[in-house]
Design a protein around this motif. Sequence first.
Motif, PDB file in Angstrom:
ATOM      1  N   ILE A  12      -1.241  58.419 -18.145  1.00  0.00           N
ATOM      2  CA  ILE A  12      -1.975  59.670 -18.362  1.00  0.00           C
ATOM      3  C   ILE A  12      -2.948  59.543 -19.537  1.00  0.00           C
ATOM      4  N   ALA A  13      -2.636  58.725 -20.554  1.00  0.00           N
ATOM      5  CA  ALA A  13      -3.544  58.581 -21.700  1.00  0.00           C
ATOM      6  C   ALA A  13      -4.836  57.880 -21.279  1.00  0.00           C
ATOM      7  N   GLY A  14      -4.706  56.746 -20.588  1.00  0.00           N
ATOM      8  CA  GLY A  14      -5.895  56.002 -20.149  1.00  0.00           C
ATOM      9  C   GLY A  14      -6.742  56.844 -19.208  1.00  0.00           C
ATOM     10  N   PHE A  31      -7.932  48.984 -15.797  1.00  0.00           N
ATOM     11  CA  PHE A  31      -7.045  47.868 -15.436  1.00  0.00           C
ATOM     12  C   PHE A  31      -5.603  48.321 -15.578  1.00  0.00           C
ATOM     13  N   ASP A  32      -4.733  47.851 -14.680  1.00  0.00           N
ATOM     14  CA  ASP A  32      -3.300  48.090 -14.890  1.00  0.00           C
ATOM     15  C   ASP A  32      -2.505  46.924 -14.341  1.00  0.00           C
ATOM     16  N   LYS A  33      -1.447  46.571 -15.039  1.00  0.00           N
ATOM     17  CA  LYS A  33      -0.591  45.461 -14.585  1.00  0.00           C
ATOM     18  C   LYS A  33       0.247  45.866 -13.377  1.00  0.00           C
ATOM     19  N   GLY A  39       2.057  54.822 -14.866  1.00  0.00           N
ATOM     20  CA  GLY A  39       2.891  54.321 -15.965  1.00  0.00           C
ATOM     21  C   GLY A  39       4.227  55.036 -15.975  1.00  0.00           C
ATOM     22  N   ARG A  40       4.522  55.677 -17.093  1.00  0.00           N
ATOM     23  CA  ARG A  40       5.818  56.361 -17.221  1.00  0.00           C
ATOM     24  C   ARG A  40       5.845  57.697 -16.480  1.00  0.00           C
ATOM     25  N   MET A  41       4.727  58.076 -15.858  1.00  0.00           N
ATOM     26  CA  MET A  41       4.738  59.250 -14.975  1.00  0.00           C
ATOM     27  C   MET A  41       4.747  58.820 -13.506  1.00  0.00           C
ATOM     28  N   GLN A  56      10.142  63.757 -16.396  1.00  0.00           N
ATOM     29  CA  GLN A  56      10.841  64.669 -15.494  1.00  0.00           C
ATOM     30  C   GLN A  56      10.073  65.950 -15.251  1.00  0.00           C
ATOM     31  N   TYR A  57       9.407  66.402 -16.284  1.00  0.00           N
ATOM     32  CA  TYR A  57       8.600  67.626 -16.252  1.00  0.00           C
ATOM     33  C   TYR A  57       7.785  67.579 -17.522  1.00  0.00           C
ATOM     34  N   PHE A  58       6.843  68.483 -17.681  1.00  0.00           N
ATOM     35  CA  PHE A  58       6.174  68.530 -18.982  1.00  0.00           C
ATOM     36  C   PHE A  58       5.847  69.966 -19.346  1.00  0.00           C
ATOM     37  N   GLY A 301      -2.398  56.669 -26.582  1.00  0.00           N
ATOM     38  CA  GLY A 301      -1.107  56.677 -25.887  1.00  0.00           C
ATOM     39  C   GLY A 301      -0.202  57.684 -26.564  1.00  0.00           C
ATOM     40  N   ASP A 302       0.918  57.984 -25.915  1.00  0.00           N
ATOM     41  CA  ASP A 302       1.835  58.984 -26.481  1.00  0.00           C
ATOM     42  C   ASP A 302       2.268  58.616 -27.894  1.00  0.00           C
ATOM     43  N   TRP A 303       2.361  57.322 -28.187  1.00  0.00           N
ATOM     44  CA  TRP A 303       2.857  56.860 -29.491  1.00  0.00           C
ATOM     45  C   TRP A 303       1.906  57.220 -30.634  1.00  0.00           C
ATOM     46  N   ARG A 308       5.402  62.551 -25.456  1.00  0.00           N
ATOM     47  CA  ARG A 308       5.448  63.486 -24.321  1.00  0.00           C
ATOM     48  C   ARG A 308       4.156  63.354 -23.532  1.00  0.00           C
ATOM     49  N   VAL A 309       4.177  63.860 -22.310  1.00  0.00           N
ATOM     50  CA  VAL A 309       2.990  63.811 -21.458  1.00  0.00           C
ATOM     51  C   VAL A 309       1.810  64.463 -22.185  1.00  0.00           C
ATOM     52  N   GLU A 310       2.063  65.606 -22.796  1.00  0.00           N
ATOM     53  CA  GLU A 310       0.981  66.310 -23.496  1.00  0.00           C
ATOM     54  C   GLU A 310       0.391  65.447 -24.617  1.00  0.00           C
TER      55      GLU A 310
END
Length: 328
Positions: A12-14, A31-33, A39-41, A56-58, A301-303, A308-310
């Motif tokens: 979601i970040a990219g 690009f994605d591997k 990703g995590r979604m 799971q939800y956001f 990125g989330d980090w 979180r997704v947001e």
Amino acid sequence: MNAPIAIIGTGIAGLSAAQALHAAGRDIELFDKSRGSGGRMASKRSDAGSLDLGAQYFTARDRRFVEAVQQWQARGWVAEWQPSLYNAQDGQLSASPDEQVRWVGCPRMSAITRAMLGALPVKFSCRITEVFRGDRYWSLLDAEGNSHGPYSHVIVATPAPQASALLAAAPKLAGAAASVIMDPTWAVALGFDSHLDTRVEGCFVQDSPLDWLARNPSKPGRDTHLDTWVLHASSVWSRQNLDLPKEAVIEQLHGAFAELIGCAVPPPSFTLAHRWLYARPAQAHQWGALADADLGLYACGDWCLSGRVEGAWLSGQDAARRLLEHLQ
Ligand code: FAD
Ligand code: NAD
């Protein structure tokens, strides 16, 4: 020459950064591997239907994200999930309703990033191993030895441990990414032929190997032919059992689930385990995104915000904003 902007990572970040840059008239290449976006979604297609094994939800709290989610809802990409919520503490299950609005992708979590990607140019199954700069332009090297480029700018939108190596050209950025600890999460899905005799549809769990469980078919638009459940282990348990074989993880988390759910749990007819090595940052940050604007290298990125997704979406917006500001 007007070189495009490279974005590594279609989580979601990219994709948030990609959409903002595309809307500003910039050419981008993603690009994605992995074989697909999210990703995590991402959601796993399986014999038991599509399963949301990661996010799971956001929730949406920032005004800008609230507006984006309203647009997604109008387009049918997301819907509100109103689970019958529980909390489990010291093995005691209690109803825990609240007023929080919780969103899910429709008919699966990955529908959001798939729709955001649309027709943007992307290379899947392409793991980028090196990001390097020539006199004026950037190039990328992938794990098969192919090089990609030239690019005017690069945005690294991967989890922090994977980002630090890709940011080597900007040691400050690489150092910041390397300082971020990301905790793992073991996820297990169980499918039952008959519906379990419980009202639980989502449950926050403390003092257990588990920290969350959800009844996947209670989300809007999901396949309901099996009663499928997604169980998430706590960060502590996941780290302690990082290298446990999948069968053993399924057995242990199934056992913890059967103990706390408070109804008869027959043997599942479907099981699956997935290990998220970099599931969530151990700490939140206030970085927005990382930038070396003179070099033309960015990270999001989330980090960079909250795990979180947001947080991930906002971080992608921030990377795009800073890049566009520097171009003016
Ligand atoms: P990612 O989604 O990780 O995207 C990064 C992308 O980069 C991936 O597609 C990856 O394949 C790609 N990539 C990595 N390295 C390379 C490389 N070298 N070359 C090319 N591509 C590469 N958030 C919530 O808000 N609510 C929740 O309920 C929730 N539950 C969660 C449960 C679990 C088990 C997990 C794992 C996460 C959960 N989250 C939740 C967090 C949420 O999923 C993340 O914050 C968000 O999806 C992160 O998005 P991202 O774009 O920053 O990173
Ligand atoms: P949220 O407001 O629903 O939940 C935040 C936290 O508040 C929950 O973790 C829970 O501890 C508590 N909580 C909320 N509602 C509750 C209720 N009705 N009863 C009891 N406790 C309740 O959502 P958010 O702030 O958007 O957080 C996102 C969720 O994503 C969190 O639950 C977080 O743990 C989860 N997450 C999990 C991972 C992972 O790897 N497993 C990674 C990132 C985020």
